[in-house]
Write a protein that holds these residues in place. Structure first.
Motif, short mmCIF file in Angstrom:
data_model
loop_
_atom_site.label_atom_id
_atom_site.label_comp_id
_atom_site.label_asym_id
_atom_site.label_seq_id
_atom_site.Cartn_x
_atom_site.Cartn_y
_atom_site.Cartn_z
N PRO A 152 -104.24 -10.79 94.86
CA PRO A 152 -103.31 -11.92 94.86
C PRO A 152 -103.71 -12.96 93.81
CG PRO A 152 -104.04 -11.39 97.08
CD PRO A 152 -104.92 -10.62 96.15
N LEU A 153 -102.74 -13.55 93.23
CA LEU A 153 -102.88 -14.67 92.28
C LEU A 153 -103.43 -14.26 90.92
CD1 LEU A 153 -104.26 -17.43 94.69
CD2 LEU A 153 -101.89 -16.93 94.11
N ILE A 154 -104.24 -13.24 90.84
CA ILE A 154 -104.85 -12.88 89.56
C ILE A 154 -104.31 -11.57 89.00
CG2 ILE A 154 -106.98 -14.10 90.13
CD1 ILE A 154 -108.26 -11.38 90.71
N SER A 155 -103.48 -10.90 89.79
CA SER A 155 -102.96 -9.60 89.35
C SER A 155 -101.47 -9.52 89.66
CB SER A 155 -103.71 -8.46 90.05
OG SER A 155 -103.16 -7.21 89.69
N ARG A 156 -100.75 -8.81 88.80
CA ARG A 156 -99.33 -8.58 89.06
C ARG A 156 -98.97 -7.16 88.62
NH1 ARG A 156 -98.57 -10.95 83.82
NH2 ARG A 156 -97.06 -9.72 82.59
N VAL A 157 -97.90 -6.63 89.20
CA VAL A 157 -97.41 -5.29 88.85
C VAL A 157 -95.92 -5.40 88.51
CG1 VAL A 157 -96.96 -2.95 89.67
CG2 VAL A 157 -99.09 -4.11 90.30
N ASP A 158 -95.57 -5.04 87.27
CA ASP A 158 -94.18 -5.04 86.83
C ASP A 158 -93.60 -3.64 87.00
OD1 ASP A 158 -94.01 -7.79 85.86
OD2 ASP A 158 -95.37 -7.14 84.27
N GLU A 159 -92.44 -3.59 87.63
CA GLU A 159 -91.80 -2.30 87.88
C GLU A 159 -90.87 -1.93 86.72
OE1 GLU A 159 -89.25 -0.02 91.42
OE2 GLU A 159 -89.66 -2.17 91.53
N PHE A 160 -91.05 -0.71 86.17
CA PHE A 160 -90.24 -0.19 85.07
C PHE A 160 -89.49 1.04 85.54
CE2 PHE A 160 -93.13 -2.82 82.79
CZ PHE A 160 -92.52 -3.15 81.59
N THR A 161 -88.27 1.19 85.05
CA THR A 161 -87.51 2.39 85.39
C THR A 161 -87.86 3.53 84.45
OG1 THR A 161 -85.29 3.32 85.70
CG2 THR A 161 -85.54 1.76 83.90
N ALA A 162 -87.97 4.73 85.02
CA ALA A 162 -88.16 5.94 84.23
C ALA A 162 -86.93 6.83 84.31
CB ALA A 162 -89.39 6.70 84.73
N LYS A 163 -85.84 6.28 84.85
CA LYS A 163 -84.58 7.01 84.96
C LYS A 163 -83.78 6.84 83.68
CE LYS A 163 -84.45 5.85 89.89
NZ LYS A 163 -83.69 5.13 90.94
N GLU A 164 -82.66 7.57 83.61
CA GLU A 164 -81.76 7.44 82.46
C GLU A 164 -81.14 6.05 82.45
OE1 GLU A 164 -78.72 10.55 80.69
OE2 GLU A 164 -77.73 9.35 82.24
N VAL A 165 -81.11 5.45 81.27
CA VAL A 165 -80.60 4.09 81.09
C VAL A 165 -79.37 4.14 80.18
CG1 VAL A 165 -81.12 1.79 80.23
CG2 VAL A 165 -82.88 3.10 81.40
N ALA A 166 -78.36 3.35 80.50
CA ALA A 166 -77.17 3.23 79.65
C ALA A 166 -77.28 1.94 78.85
CB ALA A 166 -75.90 3.23 80.49
N LEU A 167 -77.32 2.08 77.55
CA LEU A 167 -77.44 0.93 76.64
C LEU A 167 -76.10 0.75 75.94
CD1 LEU A 167 -80.40 0.27 74.22
CD2 LEU A 167 -78.06 -0.04 73.46
N ASP A 168 -75.45 -0.37 76.16
CA ASP A 168 -74.13 -0.65 75.58
C ASP A 168 -74.26 -1.54 74.36
OD1 ASP A 168 -72.72 0.79 77.54
OD2 ASP A 168 -72.74 -0.93 78.90
N LEU A 169 -73.60 -1.13 73.28
CA LEU A 169 -73.49 -1.94 72.07
C LEU A 169 -72.00 -2.17 71.81
CD1 LEU A 169 -76.11 -0.28 69.69
CD2 LEU A 169 -76.38 -2.35 71.03
N THR A 170 -71.60 -3.42 71.74
CA THR A 170 -70.19 -3.76 71.57
C THR A 170 -70.00 -4.65 70.35
OG1 THR A 170 -70.41 -5.69 73.04
CG2 THR A 170 -69.76 -3.60 74.05
N ASP A 171 -68.74 -4.71 69.91
CA ASP A 171 -68.33 -5.60 68.81
C ASP A 171 -69.08 -5.32 67.51
OD1 ASP A 171 -66.63 -6.82 70.65
OD2 ASP A 171 -68.16 -8.28 71.24
N LEU A 172 -69.40 -4.06 67.26
CA LEU A 172 -70.01 -3.70 65.98
C LEU A 172 -68.93 -3.67 64.90
CD1 LEU A 172 -72.37 -0.77 67.07
CD2 LEU A 172 -72.89 -3.21 66.91
N THR A 173 -69.30 -4.06 63.68
CA THR A 173 -68.34 -4.06 62.56
C THR A 173 -68.93 -3.34 61.35
OG1 THR A 173 -69.14 -6.24 61.85
CG2 THR A 173 -67.21 -6.18 63.31
N PRO A 174 -69.27 -2.05 61.48
CA PRO A 174 -69.86 -1.34 60.34
C PRO A 174 -68.83 -1.10 59.24
CG PRO A 174 -69.42 0.17 62.14
CD PRO A 174 -69.13 -1.20 62.67
N LYS A 175 -69.33 -0.85 58.03
CA LYS A 175 -68.47 -0.62 56.87
C LYS A 175 -68.38 0.88 56.60
CE LYS A 175 -68.58 -3.67 53.72
NZ LYS A 175 -68.98 -4.56 52.60
N ALA A 176 -67.15 1.36 56.39
CA ALA A 176 -66.92 2.78 56.16
C ALA A 176 -67.21 3.14 54.71
CB ALA A 176 -65.48 3.14 56.52
#
Length: 295
Positions: free
Chosen positions: A63-87
């Motif tokens: 307690p107080l001196i240690s912490r544990v961060d939980e990370f997902t190892a499952k499939e993740v959906a990453l959304d990218l929107t409003d991109l304006t690339p040049k053809a």
């Protein structure tokens, strides 16, 4: 002479006990936690990160001196929107939306957390998504690179091809930076919106293509009709050739004789005009005088 308040006396006696119980609850409650199935934990104690991931289930920590961060190892959906690339034709898309599905190896998440500090992102469910910023940057760069290889007029017809190319290139780039850590499962190009002027050009191109297809059909019909006429003409020419081959001089003389015979037998005919060069003596039929004419 003074008297102590009974409540005060009780507090003096039980106060230390309450304090001990509260400290026990605090320390005991803060010493345990759980990691959900499909996730792992990364332990940090006094600022030092443990490279061994915490496995799913119940874990203990200081307690107080240690912490544990939980990370997902499952499939993740990453959304990218409003991109304006040049053809490739130097025209920019008005909007492009893509979704990248990926996951990280559970045994490499602690190393990722340390290597790409600040690039993980906390999800709405409360757990951390490993190297989210890294994958988003690679996905964005790959999208711009692949769009630059296609003309804007045909971009809307190449979404599947674009998705496959992004998938392969993203996997190759992540594999080069972190071998065996990331797995890009698929890339989906959800929307591709071109500039209104480009969309008008696309509509015109489609209309012209339809007109061209109609003209090709008409040309094919005309060609078939011409072929039919040529075939008919060839048949007539062949028929004439056969007939002409059968018309011998003797046959023609015979036919002429038959015609002259019929003419001579007619009561109305009195003169026959023969074609020049015909070796047939003229036949003259003079009608017999009637009874009235003889008187």
């Amino acid at each position: 002479m003074s008297f102590d308040n009974p409540n005060t006396a009780v507090f003096r006696q039980l106060g230390p006990l309450f304090l001990i119980v509260a400290l026990l609850v605090l320390f005991t409650g803060g010493s345990f936690g759980t990691i959900a199935t499909g996730n792992v934990g990364v332990r940090t104690t006094l600022g030092v990160m443990d490279q061994d991931e915490v496995t799913p289930g119940v874990f203990m920590k200081w307690p107080l001196i240690s912490r544990v961060d939980e990370f997902t190892a499952k499939e993740v959906a990453l959304d990218l929107t409003d991109l304006t690339p040049k053809a490739r034709d130097n025209l920019s898309l008005r909007d492009m939306d893509i979704t990248v599905y990926y996951r990280a190896e559970p045994g490499a998440i602690a190393e990722l957390y340390a290597k790409y500090a600040g690039q993980s992102q906390r999800s709405d469910e409360g757990y951390m998504v490993p190297a989210y910023g890294l994958v988003a940057r690679v996905a964005r760069n790959t999208a711009y690179e692949e769009v630059a290889k296609l003309d804007s007029l045909i971009m809307h017809t190449r979404r599947e091809e674009l998705s496959d190319a992004m998938h392969q290139n993203m996997q190759a780039e992540l594999e080069e930076s972190d071998p065996g850590v990331f797995k890009v499962t698929r890339v989906v190009v959800r929307a591709v919106s071109t500039d209104p002027s480009i969309e008008e050009s696309i509509r015109n191109a489609v209309a012209n293509q339809k007109r061209l297809e109609a003209m090709e059909v008409q040309t094919q019909i005309a060609q078939k009709e011409a072929d039919i006429k040529v075939t008919e003409a060839r048949g007539i020419a062949e028929s004439n050739r056969i007939i002409a081959g059968s018309l011998t001089r003797e046959y023609l003389q015979h036919e002429a004789n038959q015609a002259l015979l019929k003419f001579a037998e007619s009561d109305n005919a009195s003169t026959v005009i023969l074609p020049a060069g015909m070796s047939v003596a003229p036949l003259i039929n003079t009608s017999q005088p009637t009874a009235s004419a003889a008187k």
